[in-house]
Write a protein that holds these residues in place. Structure first.
Motif, short mmCIF file in Angstrom:
data_model
loop_
_atom_site.label_atom_id
_atom_site.label_comp_id
_atom_site.label_asym_id
_atom_site.label_seq_id
_atom_site.Cartn_x
_atom_site.Cartn_y
_atom_site.Cartn_z
N TRP A 10 15.66 81.82 33.16
CA TRP A 10 14.96 81.08 31.86
C TRP A 10 15.32 81.95 30.58
O TRP A 10 15.62 81.54 29.55
N THR A 11 15.46 83.21 31.12
CA THR A 11 15.60 84.13 29.92
C THR A 11 16.70 83.68 29.00
O THR A 11 16.45 83.73 27.62
N PRO A 12 18.07 83.57 29.44
CA PRO A 12 18.86 83.21 28.41
C PRO A 12 18.69 82.11 27.55
O PRO A 12 18.87 82.07 26.27
N TYR A 13 17.94 80.86 28.16
CA TYR A 13 17.45 79.70 27.39
C TYR A 13 16.65 80.18 26.30
O TYR A 13 16.59 79.68 25.34
N ALA A 14 15.56 81.08 26.89
CA ALA A 14 14.52 81.48 25.78
C ALA A 14 15.08 82.21 24.54
O ALA A 14 14.66 81.97 23.50
N THR A 15 16.02 83.07 25.17
CA THR A 15 16.78 83.84 24.05
C THR A 15 17.46 82.84 22.93
O THR A 15 17.37 82.98 21.78
N MET A 16 18.01 81.80 23.45
CA MET A 16 18.79 80.91 22.61
C MET A 16 17.95 80.13 21.76
O MET A 16 17.95 80.03 20.64
N ALA A 17 17.07 79.80 22.63
CA ALA A 17 15.71 78.94 21.87
C ALA A 17 15.12 79.96 20.71
O ALA A 17 15.19 79.19 19.54
N GLY A 18 14.81 81.07 20.93
CA GLY A 18 14.07 81.91 20.06
C GLY A 18 15.17 82.16 18.76
O GLY A 18 14.93 81.94 17.61
#
Lengths: 529, 695
Positions: free
Chosen positions: A42-50
């Motif tokens: 999930w971290t990459p998606y969280a990064t992109m979302a942020g």
């Protein structure tokens, strides 16, 4: 209560996008610490979302009434918003490229993302920094995290070598830059804010004293290092070749954009007294970058080195917009940066995909790729041709606007050099395309004959595919449908008082009262409120 | 009037009907090639009936015009930008009505004829589609109200001509000929386009009379010199020059005979080549006030008339002979235009359209018959040396051919007499020199036409004579060998005899008369060839009263009895007598040489060898063009290529080489040592400080 009061006094809302990036960074960092390796899902998606959230925040700050914050240390005007937007976008685009790449190399993804977000943060602050200390801190935040990113492949000696070289040269140029800043501090009599410095220079009314020129050149050295302008470019090929490719993609776009933001703000705000000199220096840098970048790119055998020289040359084209200093010049430069974002990142995505599948970056290994992977060939061809400026792709329109702006402003020499060197550039871009497309099946390279079956369902490849398609579509269409982007670039220039003043000054150099002086009190009064 | 008006309102149907036919059959050919090709008869009937309908409508329009209906013009705005407007539409006046009738009748008869002639051709349906498209373009051309629209249809007929000449595209000759025709016409059309644009620039209009008026006004008030106006007019004239095969752009017409014979009759004798004359007639308001241009037109026409006739004497190919005759007759028409005899020129256009179409169709009938004997080889089937005595086998064809021959020779009361006599009479009033050449040409015309008649229809039938056949083939091979380069031993020569033997087996020993669909049009055309001249007798010239330049007022016609009484007989008898006289001399010579064989033509040819060769080789025009234009162009192209390869490519390669070498060299500045990089950084800073500090 006190906190709110303080925040409103500092006008801290301006740095909300940066705040969002910091929050995302903390979430990813803490989440990774808690969840361990499982967090990679999930971290990459969280990064992109942020980061996307940061973009949204930036959009909401467009045309804000009170751009100045932190007592004048940070300027959230439209110019900085555009540059911050480009930097965040480049970070967003880098994330999907890196997922599979980092996974395959067996290092931790979350740490990579955190460092990259730090670098993004540095770049964002640099775009809006309005005093010497903020500039230096932001610059070092960007630089140091870039060094870390470069050396992220700890087990790869080339990555280590690149990081060390980058650190050494970076440190040297930082030192020069810092020396230049200290000279500015001293010559202005202890001023920190950019406009105050320039005011004190104007007040001193000396005709381009050598001290200011020395300070100018030292500052330019720091900037030129960041944007990889010749002759401060030599780290580029070595670093690009050794570093992980997603890092190169980020450096070539995000870091470079931050460098240009710094260049515009610092030079336009601080050095109106020596504007002739800095224009001269940048003209020289632009010509050298265009010529050397394009010519040496001809002789490259590695795709990453080729793109390194290509990015040096592209910086040369961008500098034309900076040098001419008209409204059209600035906006065409921002427009080109936007286009460059798509085409360069698209190109790097293709290179990453290729090296993920074959494990090589050599240009000769690309021969016959069309037979095995037509989609990759098509995407890489479009991006390269766009970089070369072939109509109707976006890069052509970017070049067109820049050259046209230069021609209108009378920078004939620069435009001619630009035209000639872009013809040269077409040669090396098309060479790769030809290598991929034209070759007969029997001329296929070893890497291609052992090309794995094209699969997109491996972990991390799907986002890569999506980002690749998006970049290629943008590259194909941004030129034809360039109006929204160009309006954005135009507005960002016309809504920025700093640039307007500089443009007015450029158009009426013999005005009795320098326009900077008329704006400066207004700015300081805002700051003191 | 209530009955008449709708005819005019629907006059646009005249060109549209054949277009519809062409479009439907053409679409069928493109989409369902196989099916459409098998629907031979239905396609033909469909297209012929559409053309027939157009013909009926044309006749109605014509009669209404004869009864004095005023000129009818309908236009609509085609394109407009600011005050720049282009209109399209149609106009029906006397000239247009006459041309409509000529074109539709000839087209209709040729289409009927085609059914017989092309019966065995696999491209039968395609041929009808082309024919119909051509008719449509030609009809559109004649009813065009302005120069721009004429130009559009002008190009369309040119394209149709290209398609039809190259109809048998498998034959090298046809493929070459259609390109030659197209390129030669391009030269003329380019001039036409330039002239058209220049006139538009000067006068701001594409309407004929407006252009004429304004140009005259401009020349008079001095804002345009007469010289410039002349240049414009001459540029315009280049178009008719190419289309009507006037020297020096005539070279394509004889080669165009590679097309099927109905095409030669319709396009390259009766209608399209007359479009040039028609355009000159339309542009008459512009030309008539520019004496230099008129003189030039007259001389070009006169020279072409003479040259065509002189070449026709020695042609052995029946169609080539007729082609040069056409060129010569077109020259007459041009001459008439040039001397200001507008009515006479168009009168000759009309009579010529009928008798020359008939002559060509006769020649087609002859070829059709000969193919029975010698096979489908144009070399043999069209050569008059293999014919002779065909009157026995093809009575209708020979009779109609004789009518046509008498008409073209100007023997009263056949059609050609009246028109040619009128032209010569008008010419004499302007320039006796031109008249003398025209008069001499009339004699030559009579000679070569009767030579053609006698060689084809009288005497012994030579079609089965193997010796002549072999000789003809050898001649052709020699001609080919000569063009390939001397000294080459031709291996084909050895196989000639065997081949000739082999080829004869299936063929009949005698030709036969053509089917009714072919002879009927011949008979139908014979009627106007005989009688049409009577509408333009010098006593009571109905034609002149009907067709006259817009600027001229014509006196009311007198009744026959008064006309006879008032007519100046002495002048007429002198002029007509002399032209009939020289015609008779020509005919007598032909009789002596080819019918009774009292004079040996070969002996005469040997005596005046250079002249004979000049005529036989078509005045060497093709060779001159080949040497000057074709070789010149190729030479220029080669030199440019050399220039490009040596100098331009050299510079480019040098630039590329230098760039690459520089790139390779500069690469070594990148040596990977960080301390060196830092050195460069510090050096650069120092250098920049120095440079910007000093400047």
């Amino acid at each position: 209560m006190d906190f709110t009061n303080l925040a409103s006094q500092l006008n801290a809302g301006i740095i909300l996008p940066e705040g969002i990036v910091v929050a995302t960074l903390l979430v990813v960092l803490v989440g990774d610490l808690i969840a361990g390796r499982a967090s990679t899902r999930w971290t990459p998606y969280a990064t992109m979302a942020g980061l996307s959230l940061a973009i949204v925040a930036l959009i909401y700050q467009w045309d804000t009434a009170t751009p100045l914050s932190f007592l004048g240390s940070f300027m959230g005007d439209d110019l900085s918003i555009v540059f911050r937007g480009i930097i965040v976008l480049s970070a967003i685009a880098t994330v999907p490229m890196s997922i599979r790449y980092i996974e395959q190399s067996g290092t931790s993804l979350a740490e990579f993302l955190v460092i990259m977000m730090t670098a993004t943060l540095g770049g964002m602050f640099l775009s809006g920094a309005n005093d010497l200390v903020t500039i230096f801190v932001a610059l070092e935040t960007l630089s140091i995290s870039s060094y870390l990113l470069t050396g992220y492949m700890k087990r790869d000696p080339r990555s280590n070598e690149a990081a060390l070289k980058y650190l050494l040269i970076g440190a040297a140029s930082s030192a020069i830059f810092l020396y230049g800043m200290s000279l500015l501090y001293g010559l202005s009599g202890g001023k920190m804010k950019l406009l105050e410095i320039s005011q004190s220079f104007v007040a001193a009314d000396s005709d381009a004293p050598i001290g200011i020129i020395v300070a100018l050149v030292f500052v330019i050295a720091g900037i030129a290092f960041k944007i990889a302008a010749v002759p401060f470019h030599q780290w580029t090929p070595d670093v690009y070749e050794g570093s992980p490719t997603p890092v190169v993609a980020f450096l070539s776009v995000g870091s470079k954009t931050a460098g240009f933001a710094l260049a515009i703000r610092l030079l336009v705000a601080v050095f109106p007294v020596v504007s002739e000199q800095w224009h001269f220096v940048f003209t020289a840098l632009a010509i050298l970058s265009m010529v050397l970048g394009n010519v040496v790119a001809l002789a490259q055998t590695s795709m990453k080195r080729l793109l390194a020289y290509s990015s040096i040359a592209q910086a040369g084209f961008l500098m034309i917009g900076l040098v001419v200093g008209t409204e059209a010049g600035y906006s065409s430069m921002i427009f080109y940066l936007l286009i460059y974002l798509f085409m360069n990142l698209g190109g790097f995505t293709c290179v990453i995909l290729f090296s993920l599948r074959t494990g090589t970056d050599q240009i000769s290994e690309y021969s016959g790729l069309y037979q095995k992977d037509p989609l990759l060939t098509l995407c890489l061809s479009i991006c390269l041709l766009s970089l070369g400026g072939i109509p109707p792709l976006a890069g052509f329109f970017g070049k067109l606007y820049i050259f046209w702006a230069g021609w209108q402003a009378g920078a004939y020499g620069l435009v001619l050099v630009g035209l000639v060197t872009s013809v040269i550039s077409i040669y090396y871009y098309i060479r790769v395309v030809k290598m991929m497309v034209v070759k007969e099946p029997q001329e296929m390279s070893d890497a291609i004959s052992n090309y794995p079956e094209v699969r997109w369902d491996l972990p991390g490849l799907r986002p890569l595919q999506v980002s690749l398609i998006l970049a290629v579509v943008a590259t194909s269409l941004a030129g034809i449908l360039s109006n929204p982007l160009f309006t954005l670039a135009n507005n960002s220039v016309s809504h920025t008082p700093l640039l307007q003043a500089a443009i007015d000054q450029q158009q009426a150099p013999k005005a009795v009262v320098p326009p900077v002086a008329t704006i400066a009190p207004a700015v300081t009064s805002v700051a003191q409120r | 009037m209530e009955l008449i008006e709708p005819i005019y309102q629907y006059a646009w149907l005249v060109p549209v009907l054949p277009l519809v036919g062409a479009a439907i059959v053409g679409t069928g050919l493109i989409s369902y090639s196989q099916t459409t090709s098998t629907l031979r008869r239905p396609s033909a009937v469909f297209i012929v009936s559409l053309t027939g309908a157009a013909m009926v409508l044309s006749f109605l329009l014509f009669f209404s015009q004869v009864q004095g209906h005023e000129v009818y013009t309908r236009t609509f705005e085609w394109a407009s930008a600011g005050d720049f407007k282009l209109t399209m539409g149609y106009t029906i006046d006397h000239l247009a009505a006459l041309m409509l009738v000529i074109v539709t009748t000839v087209a209709f008869l040729v289409m009927v004829y085609t059914d017989g002639y092309m019966a065995h051709d696999p491209g039968y349906v395609r041929f009808y589609a082309y024919l119909s498209l051509f008719s449509s373009s030609m009809l559109g051309l004649v009813i065009s109200p302005n120069l721009l629209q004429i130009y559009v249809f002008w190009e369309l007929v040119g394209m149709c001509s290209y398609l039809l000449i190259g109809f048998w595209y498998g034959r090298d000759g046809a493929a070459d000929a259609c390109q030659k025709a197209f390129i030669t016409n391009r030269v003329g059309d380019f001039g036409l386009l330039l002239g058209m644009l220049a006139l538009f620039w000067a006068t701001g209009s594409f309407e004929f009379d407006v252009m004429g008026e304004r140009l005259t006004a401009l020349v008079e008030n001095g804002s345009l010199t007469a010289g410039v106006a002349t240049i414009f007019a001459v540029l315009i004239f280049l178009g008719p020059m190419a289309k009507s095969a006037q020297f020096p752009l005539h070279v394509w017409l004889p080669d165009a005979m590679e097309g099927p014979t109905p095409i030669s009759a319709l396009i390259h004798a009766a209608t399209m080549v007359a479009a040039g004359i028609f355009l000159v007639a339309r542009m008459f308001p512009v030309f008539e006030d520019l004496p230099t241009v008129m003189t030039a037109i007259a001389w070009v026409g006169c020279f072409t008339a003479f040259m065509g006739a002189s070449i026709a004497i020695t042609q052995n190919d029946i169609k080539k002979g007729l082609a040069y005759s056409t060129m010569s007759q077109l020259g007459y028409m041009m001459l008439a235009m040039g001397v200001g005899a507008y009515g006479a020129g168009l009168f000759h256009l009309m009579t010529h359209a009928y008798f020359k179409a008939m002559l060509f169709l006769c020649s087609g009938s002859v070829i059709h018959g000969m193919e029975e004997v010698v096979g489908h080889d144009p070399l043999l089937a069209q050569d008059m040396r293999l014919m002779g005595g065909l009157r026995k086998y093809m009575p209708i064809t020979s009779a109609t051919f004789l009518v046509g021959t008498l008409a073209i020779c100007g023997i009263p009361p056949f059609a050609g007499f009246w028109s040619k006599d009128e032209i010569l009479g008008s010419t004499f009033a302007v320039s006796p020199v031109l008249w003398a050449i025209g008069w001499l040409t009339a004699g030559i015309t009579a000679f070569y036409m009767f030579r053609m008649y006698f060689s084809t229809f009288e005497g012994e039938f030579r079609g089965t004579n193997k010796e002549i056949q072999t000789q003809l083939k050898r001649e052709q091979l020699m001609a080919m060998g000569a063009s390939l380069g001397p000294g080459a031993m031709n291996p084909q020569e050895l196989t000639l005899d065997a081949e000739a033997e082999h080829g004869e087996d299936h063929h009949a020993a005698t030709p036969h008369e053509s089917p009714i669909s072919m002879t009927l049009p011949l008979v139908a055309l014979a009627v106007p060839s005989v009688l049409i001249g009577l509408v333009g007798t010098p006593f009571v010239n109905y034609f002149e009263a009907f067709i006259h330049p817009p600027s001229e007022e014509v006196e009311a016609l007198l009744p026959w009895s008064e006309a006879f009484a008032e007519f100046e007989w002495s002048e007429f008898i002198l002029m007509a007598g002399s032209s009939v006289g020289i015609g008779l001399i020509g005919i007598s010579l032909a009789i002596l040489m080819y019918a009774q064989k009292k004079i040996d033509p070969a002996a005469i040819a040997n005596q005046i060898k250079p002249l004979y060769q000049l005529s036989k080789n078509k005045w060497y025009i093709d060779e001159i063009y080949d040497a000057v234009f074709v070789k010149g162009c190729r030479g220029l192209a080669k030199q440019t290529l050399t220039m490009d390869v040596r100098i331009v490519d050299g510079i480019v390669n040098l630039a590329g080489f230098v760039t690459l070498v520089t790139g390779e060299g500069l690469k070594y500045l990148e040596n990977g040592r960080a301390q060196f990089y830092a050195l460069i950084v510090f050096g650069a800073v120092l250098g920049l400080v120095l440079v910007s500090g000093i400047t």
